[in-house]
Enzyme design. Structure first.
Site, PDB file in Angstrom:
ATOM      1  N   LYS A 261      -8.657 -20.539  -1.688  1.00  0.00           N
ATOM      2  CA  LYS A 261      -7.624 -20.768  -0.668  1.00  0.00           C
ATOM      3  C   LYS A 261      -7.361 -19.468   0.108  1.00  0.00           C
ATOM      4  O   LYS A 261      -7.748 -18.385  -0.340  1.00  0.00           O
ATOM      5  CB  LYS A 261      -6.348 -21.270  -1.343  1.00  0.00           C
ATOM      6  CG  LYS A 261      -5.761 -20.311  -2.383  1.00  0.00           C
ATOM      7  CD  LYS A 261      -4.760 -21.012  -3.300  1.00  0.00           C
ATOM      8  CE  LYS A 261      -4.143 -20.016  -4.277  1.00  0.00           C
ATOM      9  NZ  LYS A 261      -3.353 -20.684  -5.319  1.00  0.00           N
TER      10      LYS A 261
ATOM     11  N   ARG B 107       7.655 -26.969  -8.279  1.00  0.00           N
ATOM     12  CA  ARG B 107       7.115 -26.675  -6.947  1.00  0.00           C
ATOM     13  C   ARG B 107       6.344 -27.891  -6.454  1.00  0.00           C
ATOM     14  O   ARG B 107       6.735 -28.549  -5.520  1.00  0.00           O
ATOM     15  CB  ARG B 107       6.227 -25.430  -7.073  1.00  0.00           C
ATOM     16  CG  ARG B 107       5.836 -24.796  -5.801  1.00  0.00           C
ATOM     17  CD  ARG B 107       5.060 -23.504  -6.016  1.00  0.00           C
ATOM     18  NE  ARG B 107       3.759 -23.708  -6.627  1.00  0.00           N
ATOM     19  CZ  ARG B 107       2.813 -22.777  -6.702  1.00  0.00           C
ATOM     20  NH1 ARG B 107       3.033 -21.560  -6.205  1.00  0.00           N
ATOM     21  NH2 ARG B 107       1.653 -23.017  -7.271  1.00  0.00           N
TER      22      ARG B 107
ATOM     23  N   TYR C 123       8.182   8.192  12.009  1.00  0.00           N
ATOM     24  CA  TYR C 123       9.369   7.554  12.584  1.00  0.00           C
ATOM     25  C   TYR C 123      10.622   7.879  11.786  1.00  0.00           C
ATOM     26  O   TYR C 123      10.611   7.838  10.550  1.00  0.00           O
ATOM     27  CB  TYR C 123       9.209   6.030  12.582  1.00  0.00           C
ATOM     28  CG  TYR C 123       8.381   5.497  13.736  1.00  0.00           C
ATOM     29  CD1 TYR C 123       8.751   5.726  15.055  1.00  0.00           C
ATOM     30  CD2 TYR C 123       7.237   4.754  13.485  1.00  0.00           C
ATOM     31  CE1 TYR C 123       8.000   5.218  16.103  1.00  0.00           C
ATOM     32  CE2 TYR C 123       6.486   4.237  14.520  1.00  0.00           C
ATOM     33  CZ  TYR C 123       6.872   4.476  15.842  1.00  0.00           C
ATOM     34  OH  TYR C 123       6.126   3.970  16.866  1.00  0.00           O
TER      35      TYR C 123
ATOM     36  N   MET D 242       2.557   0.972  12.731  1.00  0.00           N
ATOM     37  CA  MET D 242       1.733  -0.220  12.929  1.00  0.00           C
ATOM     38  C   MET D 242       0.230   0.067  12.828  1.00  0.00           C
ATOM     39  O   MET D 242      -0.514  -0.656  12.179  1.00  0.00           O
ATOM     40  CB  MET D 242       2.041  -0.842  14.301  1.00  0.00           C
ATOM     41  CG  MET D 242       1.323  -2.173  14.524  1.00  0.00           C
ATOM     42  SD  MET D 242       1.583  -2.832  16.168  1.00  0.00           S
ATOM     43  CE  MET D 242       3.333  -3.213  16.125  1.00  0.00           C
TER      44      MET D 242
HETATM   45  C1  LIG Z   1      -3.668 -20.238  -6.562  1.00  0.00           C
HETATM   46  C2  LIG Z   1      -3.809 -21.183  -7.686  1.00  0.00           C
HETATM   47  C3  LIG Z   1      -4.727 -20.926  -8.708  1.00  0.00           C
HETATM   48  C4  LIG Z   1      -5.462 -19.624  -8.849  1.00  0.00           C
HETATM   49  O1  LIG Z   1      -4.555 -18.680  -9.405  1.00  0.00           O
HETATM   50  P1  LIG Z   1      -4.971 -17.180  -9.698  1.00  0.00           P
HETATM   51  O2  LIG Z   1      -3.780 -16.602 -10.359  1.00  0.00           O
HETATM   52  O3  LIG Z   1      -5.263 -16.564  -8.376  1.00  0.00           O
HETATM   53  O4  LIG Z   1      -6.179 -17.214 -10.570  1.00  0.00           O
HETATM   54  C5  LIG Z   1      -4.921 -21.919  -9.662  1.00  0.00           C
HETATM   55  N1  LIG Z   1      -4.213 -23.076  -9.618  1.00  0.00           N
HETATM   56  C6  LIG Z   1      -3.293 -23.333  -8.658  1.00  0.00           C
HETATM   57  C7  LIG Z   1      -2.542 -24.606  -8.694  1.00  0.00           C
HETATM   58  C8  LIG Z   1      -3.053 -22.389  -7.670  1.00  0.00           C
HETATM   59  O5  LIG Z   1      -2.128 -22.629  -6.739  1.00  0.00           O
END
Ligand SMILES: *Cc1c(COP(=O)(O)O)cnc(C)c1O
Length: 376
Positions: free
Chosen positions: A50, A148, A267, A318
């Protein structure tokens, strides 16, 4: 990557650019996947890709993982899944964020698997399958404590009715604190998940993210879902990192100057030289994923250059940051400094910035010169 960043991509050395150089070691990515597959003790090892493969680039990462033998991928969004489908026509692709309203036909057409995480999503998928008179695959997400995504216990009876309409390909849940092996929550989640697995019809099951795969008490079930560790993040914070670093980031020194004690830099003049100092200005700032917060807290970031640690002084801006190179005084214009690499991990920079390495990775800039090692 913005188009202007591509202009730098062809230049052989990068020295002509003031941009930082992000090197992604795809061989290390493949090694990490094989290492994790070994830990899966016979279960299948998927890859979570992802967020553009945690910032390193979905296309090159997916191609490398496919070549290493990975067959199952998890993304968050449908659009990521569609993009991945073109790269990986045969792979099993799950979308963790579930089923957006009205998207069932697209999932089915592209042979993508939604991870159904609520009764409304299950109702919609089941209705679609009934209307098509075909049992398409979907995964079922069980909430064992995150609050969640996922079904909670009162949802189970209705969920069990709906399951008849489609092919339940996977039951899964997600750890809340897997990186903390001492958290009693881990055991409670494992128990809740085992209970749910017993109530649902037999199907493949998946529990472990990266850190979960290093929890002694966590069963691997049929499929593991590592993300962070693939990209070199430490799944066992507090202990040595068993993974190989995948990203390194080098910034270029634009100029060097000597300042007297009492002079300020950056800054709002938030740093004042305690003695005569040699400073270098590097072409890297918060727009490049070098968090401004790494110059605001008690710890603060260092870079590594000329064999020495060089602290960031003043505020990260930046496009620029200022580092103290008094201990590496031979550094000069055009030299590179390590921001991430052999000496500095994504976990280190996360800690110095008051965040986690995950966020460092996913915020990796869009205007670096990107170099992929070990691609095709
Ligand atoms: C992002 C995610 C993972 C991977 O988690 P990591 O800690 O990056 O290995 C696995 N399962 C779900 C549901 C996730 O959202």
């Amino acid at each position: 990557m913005p188009e202007f960043a591509l202009l730098a991509a062809d230049r052989a050395d990068g020295r002509e650019n003031s941009q930082a150089i992000l090197t992604v070691d795809l061989d290390a990515l493949a090694d990490n996947w094989r290492l994790l597959k070994g830990r899966a003790r016979g279960a299948e090892c998927a890859a979570v890709v992802k967020a553009d493969a945690y910032g390193i680039g979905l296309r090159p990462a997916a191609k490398k993982l496919l070549a290493a033998g990975c067959k199952t991928f998890f993304v968050a969004h449908l659009a990521e899944a569609e993009f991945l489908r073109d790269i990986a026509p045969e792979a099993r692709i799950f979308a963790l964020n579930g089923l957006p309203p009205g998207s069932s036909a697209l999932f089915a057409r592209k042979n993508l698997c939604p991870v159904l995480g609520s009764l409304p999503e299950m109702e919609e998928w089941a209705a679609f399958c009934r209307a098509e008179n075909r049992k398409y695959d979907a995964a079922v997400h069980i909430d064992t404590g995150m609050n969640r995504l996922g079904l909670v216990k009162p949802d189970f009876p209705r969920a069990l009715d709906l399951l008849d309409a489609f092919t339940p390909a996977l039951i899964m849940t997600h750890f809340v604190s897997a990186e903390d092996a001492s958290a009693p929550r881990n055991r409670a989640q494992i128990e809740r998940f085992e209970e749910a697995c017993g109530l649902f019809p037999p199907m493949r099951a998946s529990l472990c993210n990266s850190s979960g795969m290093f929890l002694e008490e966590a069963p691997v079930f049929d499929l593991t879902r590592p993300g962070y560790a693939l990209y070199g993040g430490n799944p066992t914070p507090g202990s040595d990192n068993p993974m190989n670093p995948v990203v390194s980031l080098e910034a270029v020194i634009l100029q060097v100057r000597d300042i007297r004690a009492g002079e300020a830099a950056g800054y709002n003049a938030r740093w004042t030289a305690p003695s005569r100092r040699r400073l270098a200005t590097i072409g890297l700032g918060y727009a490049d994923g070098f968090p401004r917060s790494a110059s605001c807290g008690d710890i603060g970031a260092d870079v590594f250059a000329g064999g020495a640690w060089c602290p960031v002084v003043g505020r990260i801006s930046m496009d620029l940051s200022i580092i103290d190179i008094s201990d590496a005084a031979s550094l000069k214009r055009g030299d590179r400094v390590e921001v991430l690499g052999d000496h500095i991990s994504v976990d280190d920079l996360g800690r110095w910035s008051g965040t986690i390495g995950y966020e460092i990775l996913t915020d990796l800039g869009r205007r670096h010169k990107r170099v992929y090692v070990g691609g095709d």
